[in-house]
Design a protein around this motif. Structure first.
Motif, short mmCIF file in Angstrom:
data_model
loop_
_atom_site.label_atom_id
_atom_site.label_comp_id
_atom_site.label_asym_id
_atom_site.label_seq_id
_atom_site.Cartn_x
_atom_site.Cartn_y
_atom_site.Cartn_z
N LEU A 98 0.84 -1.19 0.00
CA LEU A 98 0.00 0.00 0.00
C LEU A 98 0.88 1.25 0.00
CD1 LEU A 98 -2.74 1.41 0.18
CD2 LEU A 98 -2.67 1.06 2.66
N ASP A 99 1.97 1.23 0.75
CA ASP A 99 2.90 2.37 0.75
C ASP A 99 3.49 2.61 -0.63
OD1 ASP A 99 2.52 3.04 3.40
OD2 ASP A 99 4.29 1.96 4.12
N ASP A 100 3.84 1.51 -1.35
CA ASP A 100 4.37 1.64 -2.72
C ASP A 100 3.35 2.36 -3.61
OD1 ASP A 100 6.66 0.15 -2.01
OD2 ASP A 100 5.81 -1.73 -2.78
N VAL A 101 2.08 1.95 -3.49
CA VAL A 101 1.01 2.55 -4.29
C VAL A 101 0.87 4.03 -3.94
CG1 VAL A 101 -1.50 2.56 -4.67
CG2 VAL A 101 -0.24 0.39 -4.66
N LYS A 102 0.86 4.36 -2.66
CA LYS A 102 0.67 5.75 -2.24
C LYS A 102 1.85 6.64 -2.62
CE LYS A 102 -2.63 5.09 1.49
NZ LYS A 102 -2.93 5.30 2.90
N LYS A 103 3.04 6.06 -2.73
CA LYS A 103 4.23 6.84 -3.08
C LYS A 103 4.35 7.09 -4.58
CE LYS A 103 6.99 5.29 0.83
NZ LYS A 103 8.08 4.37 1.27
N GLU A 104 3.62 6.33 -5.39
CA GLU A 104 3.72 6.45 -6.85
C GLU A 104 2.74 7.53 -7.34
OE1 GLU A 104 4.34 6.71 -10.44
OE2 GLU A 104 5.66 5.24 -9.46
N GLU A 109 -4.75 8.49 -7.93
CA GLU A 109 -6.20 8.38 -8.03
C GLU A 109 -6.70 6.95 -7.85
OE1 GLU A 109 -7.92 10.29 -11.43
OE2 GLU A 109 -6.70 12.07 -11.17
N MET A 110 -5.81 5.99 -7.71
CA MET A 110 -6.22 4.60 -7.56
C MET A 110 -7.09 4.46 -6.31
SD MET A 110 -3.71 1.28 -7.59
CE MET A 110 -4.37 -0.38 -7.62
N VAL A 111 -8.16 3.67 -6.42
CA VAL A 111 -9.08 3.50 -5.30
C VAL A 111 -8.31 3.02 -4.06
CG1 VAL A 111 -11.11 2.28 -4.44
CG2 VAL A 111 -11.06 3.10 -6.80
N LEU A 112 -7.38 2.09 -4.24
CA LEU A 112 -6.62 1.56 -3.11
C LEU A 112 -5.91 2.67 -2.34
CD1 LEU A 112 -5.69 -0.97 -1.54
CD2 LEU A 112 -3.73 -1.07 -3.10
N ALA A 113 -5.41 3.67 -3.04
CA ALA A 113 -4.68 4.77 -2.39
C ALA A 113 -5.62 5.70 -1.62
CB ALA A 113 -3.91 5.57 -3.43
N ASN A 114 -6.90 5.70 -1.99
CA ASN A 114 -7.85 6.65 -1.41
C ASN A 114 -8.94 6.02 -0.55
OD1 ASN A 114 -6.92 9.23 -2.69
ND2 ASN A 114 -7.18 7.95 -4.49
N LYS A 133 4.01 -3.90 -13.42
CA LYS A 133 5.42 -3.58 -13.64
C LYS A 133 6.14 -3.40 -12.31
CE LYS A 133 8.37 -0.26 -16.04
NZ LYS A 133 8.42 0.99 -16.81
N MET A 134 5.52 -2.67 -11.38
CA MET A 134 6.13 -2.47 -10.06
C MET A 134 6.33 -3.81 -9.34
SD MET A 134 3.84 0.83 -8.88
CE MET A 134 4.34 0.82 -7.16
N GLY A 135 5.44 -4.76 -9.61
CA GLY A 135 5.50 -6.08 -8.98
C GLY A 135 6.44 -7.05 -9.66
#
Length: 141
Positions: A98-104, A109-114, A133-135
């Motif tokens: 989740l931190d990786d998603v929030k830092k990108e 705007e990804m639902v997971l980030a919000n 790609k990140m994975g």
């Protein structure tokens, strides 16, 4: 094709549990949120999703495929909610947190980030490709 994210507490239902079900898959039941249920109603056979371990891990650990479209959930005594059936497709070589998603910035705007609490959520195609790609996936499924 549409893309989704399925959240599960690993102590309740883990990625390893999902993989053990093989090609027959597993019903994604027990959802009691109207928005998450509506997301499942929109799913079609062949749609792909991220399998996300919530609680302590907070990371995307695998990819699943919808193999059974929305139908009534027999665990719902009131008959208001449904389920879909999903099968494991592949491991995420490098789990995406989740931190990786929030830092990108491209995922802001990804639902997971919000709204990381929503148990079943949509993922836009460009988000899907970037997270894959990140994975460490050479090619997004």
């Amino acid at each position: 094709m549409a893309y989704w994210l399925f959240k599960s507490e690993p102590s309740t239902w883990s990625w390893d549990d999902q993989k053990k079900k093989g090609a027959k898959g597993e019903p994604w039941n027990g959802v009691r949120n109207y928005q998450a249920n509506n997301n499942m109603k929109a799913m079609k056979k062949g749609d792909l999703g991220f399998f996300y371990h919530s609680v302590d891990e907070k990371r995307i650990v695998g990819i699943v495929r919808v193999i059974g479209e929305h139908r009534p959930d027999p665990t719902d005594e009131k008959g208001k909610f449904g389920l879909v059936v999903i099968e494991a497709v592949e491991d995420m070589p490098k789990p995406v947190t989740l931190d990786d998603v929030k830092k990108e910035p491209a995922l802001h705007e990804m639902v997971l980030a919000n709204n990381s609490r929503l148990s079943v959520q949509p993922v836009r195609e460009e988000e899907w490709k970037l997270v894959c790609k990140m994975g460490g996936l050479k090619k997004a499924p």
